[in-house]
Design an enzyme around this catalytic site. Structure first.
Site, short mmCIF file in Angstrom:
data_model
loop_
_atom_site.label_atom_id
_atom_site.label_comp_id
_atom_site.label_asym_id
_atom_site.label_seq_id
_atom_site.Cartn_x
_atom_site.Cartn_y
_atom_site.Cartn_z
N LYS A 193 5.04 10.94 9.67
CA LYS A 193 6.25 11.56 10.21
C LYS A 193 5.93 12.90 10.86
O LYS A 193 6.40 13.21 11.95
CB LYS A 193 7.28 11.74 9.10
CG LYS A 193 8.63 12.25 9.57
CD LYS A 193 9.67 12.17 8.47
CE LYS A 193 11.04 12.55 9.01
NZ LYS A 193 12.10 12.40 7.97
N GLU A 199 -4.13 12.94 3.96
CA GLU A 199 -4.79 11.67 3.68
C GLU A 199 -4.82 10.78 4.92
O GLU A 199 -5.85 10.18 5.26
CB GLU A 199 -4.07 10.93 2.54
CG GLU A 199 -4.06 11.67 1.22
CD GLU A 199 -2.80 12.51 1.01
OE1 GLU A 199 -2.48 12.82 -0.14
OE2 GLU A 199 -2.14 12.86 2.03
N GLY A 252 10.76 8.82 4.84
CA GLY A 252 9.54 8.03 4.74
C GLY A 252 9.70 6.71 4.03
O GLY A 252 9.29 5.66 4.52
N ARG A 253 10.29 6.72 2.84
CA ARG A 253 10.41 5.48 2.08
C ARG A 253 11.52 4.58 2.59
O ARG A 253 11.73 3.48 2.06
CB ARG A 253 10.59 5.79 0.59
CG ARG A 253 11.78 6.65 0.25
CD ARG A 253 11.70 7.10 -1.22
NE ARG A 253 12.72 8.08 -1.56
CZ ARG A 253 12.63 9.38 -1.30
NH1 ARG A 253 11.55 9.85 -0.68
NH2 ARG A 253 13.58 10.21 -1.65
N GLU A 338 10.87 7.83 -6.65
CA GLU A 338 10.82 9.02 -5.81
C GLU A 338 12.23 9.43 -5.39
O GLU A 338 12.51 10.62 -5.20
CB GLU A 338 9.95 8.77 -4.58
CG GLU A 338 9.62 10.03 -3.81
CD GLU A 338 8.51 9.83 -2.78
OE1 GLU A 338 7.32 9.98 -3.15
OE2 GLU A 338 8.82 9.51 -1.63
N HIS A 369 1.51 -14.16 -19.25
CA HIS A 369 0.35 -14.15 -20.15
C HIS A 369 -0.21 -12.75 -20.33
O HIS A 369 -1.34 -12.59 -20.81
CB HIS A 369 -0.72 -15.09 -19.59
CG HIS A 369 -0.26 -16.52 -19.51
ND1 HIS A 369 -0.41 -17.40 -20.56
CD2 HIS A 369 0.38 -17.19 -18.53
CE1 HIS A 369 0.11 -18.57 -20.22
NE2 HIS A 369 0.59 -18.47 -18.99
N LYS A 479 0.10 18.48 -4.32
CA LYS A 479 -0.53 18.62 -3.00
C LYS A 479 -0.92 20.08 -2.74
O LYS A 479 -2.00 20.37 -2.21
CB LYS A 479 0.43 18.15 -1.91
CG LYS A 479 0.63 16.65 -1.84
CD LYS A 479 1.52 16.33 -0.64
CE LYS A 479 1.71 14.85 -0.46
NZ LYS A 479 2.56 14.55 0.72
#
Length: 506
Positions: A193, A199, A252-253, A338, A369, A479
């Site tokens: 954005k 990263e 973002g999400r 978030e 399982h 961060k």
């Protein structure tokens, strides 16, 4: 006002699931809904069954009163009108406009951006930029989780372009993608954005170095930028004709529907991506236009609040009985935790009770399982969501899918019914809740509706708690400290200092 409603909710009787079914012959009709995505048969249908939760008429009525007291209708109207619903950042949240539902100007802007994305996608697929077999998409958080989920879910039968989504700064993740690609036929999509995310930009630089090391002519000609900061992308070196912008009001999400969905369109082709948007729009319209417990995301939020606030459940499990939806629990973790993992309300006052549960899950039948022992006989009460598709995603013998669905439905039945035994080790207490979302088929449209349902469920929960679901300041502190470590000269606690020295960073 709301304190009195919560007090009333806490005082209501809590019948067992078996008692609820025995006492109301209409229970299934009330709490199991077939949602048709539209008049076109190709868009499909989804069944939402919340009848195996402890919601009853009394609780639903009280939660509807709570929704009124929290001005759910007003908050929802503000969301779709493009008003400021993220007060801490002074922003609207206009992800629905990307699907064609929202403020007229925002819908038109999104449509303009989509036209540009569609043109680039179609040009690439026609070969206008040379042979393109692979796409490396670098991003993080919502810029990666959504595309990875969508590609994994919808490109099972083969992608038009082989897409690799890389989010982790760990070089192992990027190296795995690079090994699977031919640098001469690979494109790079950078999803950020702000176009400053460390990263993402570090991974992007490494891909560019890989291009150069392998003698790719004009590496920057191989780059597409997906960003709300076009100027920064130009400054980085991306040609402005290959910058696909999206609005600052798209978080973002919640950004999968914007140009962040570029890798999905590359894998599927634009017509399928448009169908994906249409499925989400159908859920948007339902959420916007339906009131009370008939509103599917709001009904789900009532159950979520019941289990976190009234039964003290700290987690909610999601199990996809479809390998194509294996990444869905990961995606929902970010979306829900978030968004609603907050301890203060939108007005800055403390939240009076628990907020977002810890979302976790897996894939059936593998999870049976691994973790279902705790769900059936453990001391934790864990609400479960089962998600499955009637149509199989494979061409193998039909017994594969029949056994898969039988296991899915059996687990919900067993959690509810339990089983008595004279041997305590073999006793199942039962009365354990689950909800089931059953798609008739996993298509771009039904998948779009499924994701949009969870977005609106998250928003509905936030309204009932008075939370702002559209900021995420909790991710910033770590961060900031990481940047301090990179710069050096800062002293930390003895444990952190020892770890830095052991790793050779200090």
């Amino acid at each position: 006002m709301t304190d009195a409603i919560w007090d009333a909710l806490k005082g209501l009787a809590k019948p067992s699931l078996t008692e609820l079914f025995d006492g109301d012959s209409q229970r299934l009709d009330k709490l199991s809904t077939r949602f048709e995505l539209g008049e076109e048969e190709t868009l499909g249908e989804i069944r939402f069954d919340w009848s195996k939760t402890h919601l009853d008429d009394a609780h639903i009525a009280a939660f509807e009163e709570l929704a009124g007291a929290m001005d759910f209708a007003g908050r929802r109207a503000a969301l779709f009108a493009g008003e400021i619903v993220n007060p801490t950042e002074g922003r609207a949240a206009e992800h629905t406009a990307q699907r064609g539902v929202g403020k007229e100007e925002s819908v038109q802007l999104a449509l303009d951006y989509h036209h540009k994305t569609a043109a680039i996608v179609e040009a690439i697929l026609r070969g206008a930029m040379g042979e393109v077999k692979h796409l490396i998409h670098v991003g993080i958080g919502g810029s990666a989780l959504g595309p990875a989920l969508a590609v994994d879910a919808l490109a099972e039968e083969g992608s038009l372009v082989d897409v690799h989504v890389v989010s982790n700064i760990d070089g192992v993740a990027l190296e795995r993608a690079l090994r699977a690609c031919d640098p001469q036929t690979t494109m790079l999509a950078i999803a950020s954005k702000t176009f400053t995310t460390i990263e993402t930009m570090t991974n992007a630089e490494s891909v560019m170095n890989w291009f150069r090391e392998n003698d790719v002519e004009d590496p920057y000609g191989r780059v597409v930028a997906l960003t709300a900061s076009p100027d920064k992308a130009v400054e980085w070196g991306v040609d402005e004709t290959r910058i696909l912008p999206f609005s600052e009001s798209v978080g973002g999400r919640y950004s999968l529907w914007s140009s962040i969905g570029f890798p999905v369109a590359m894998a599927l082709g634009w017509p399928d991506f448009a169908e994906f948007l249409a499925g989400a729009a159908a859920m948007d319209e339902h959420f916007r236009d339906t009131d009370g417990a008939d509103n599917l995301p709001l009904r789900a939020a009532f159950a979520d609040q019941y289990y976190t606030r009234l039964r003290g459940c700290q987690t909610r499990a999601v199990f996809a009985y479809d390998q194509r939806l294996a990444l869905l629990p990961d995606y929902l973790q970010q979306l829900e935790m978030e968004s609603n993992g907050k301890s203060v309300k939108a007005d800055g006052t403390p939240v009076e009770g628990p907020t977002a549960p810890i979302t976790w899950g897996g894939v059936g039948t593998d999870a049976q399982h691994a973790v279902f022992q705790l769900l059936h006989q453990g001391t934790n009460l864990v609400p479960v969501d089962f998600i499955a598709c009637i149509a199989p995603g494979d061409d193998l013998a039909e017994d594969h899918h029949r056994i898969l669905l039988s296991n899915c439905f059996a687990q919900g039945a067993a959690l509810m019914a339990g089983k008595a035994s004279d041997d305590a080790a073999r006793a199942y207490p039962g009365d354990r809740p689950s909800a089931t979302i059953l798609l008739d088929d996993l298509t771009p449209a039904t998948f779009g509706a499924l994701v949009a349902f969870h977005e609106h469920r998250t928003f509905a929960n936030a309204v009932l708690m008075g939370i702002n679901p559209f900021d995420q300041f909790g991710v910033e502190l770590g961060k900031a400290i990481a940047k301090q470590i990179e710069k050096g000269g800062t002293t930390f606690d003895p444990s952190t200092e020892a770890l830095l020295q052991a790793a050779g960073i200090a």
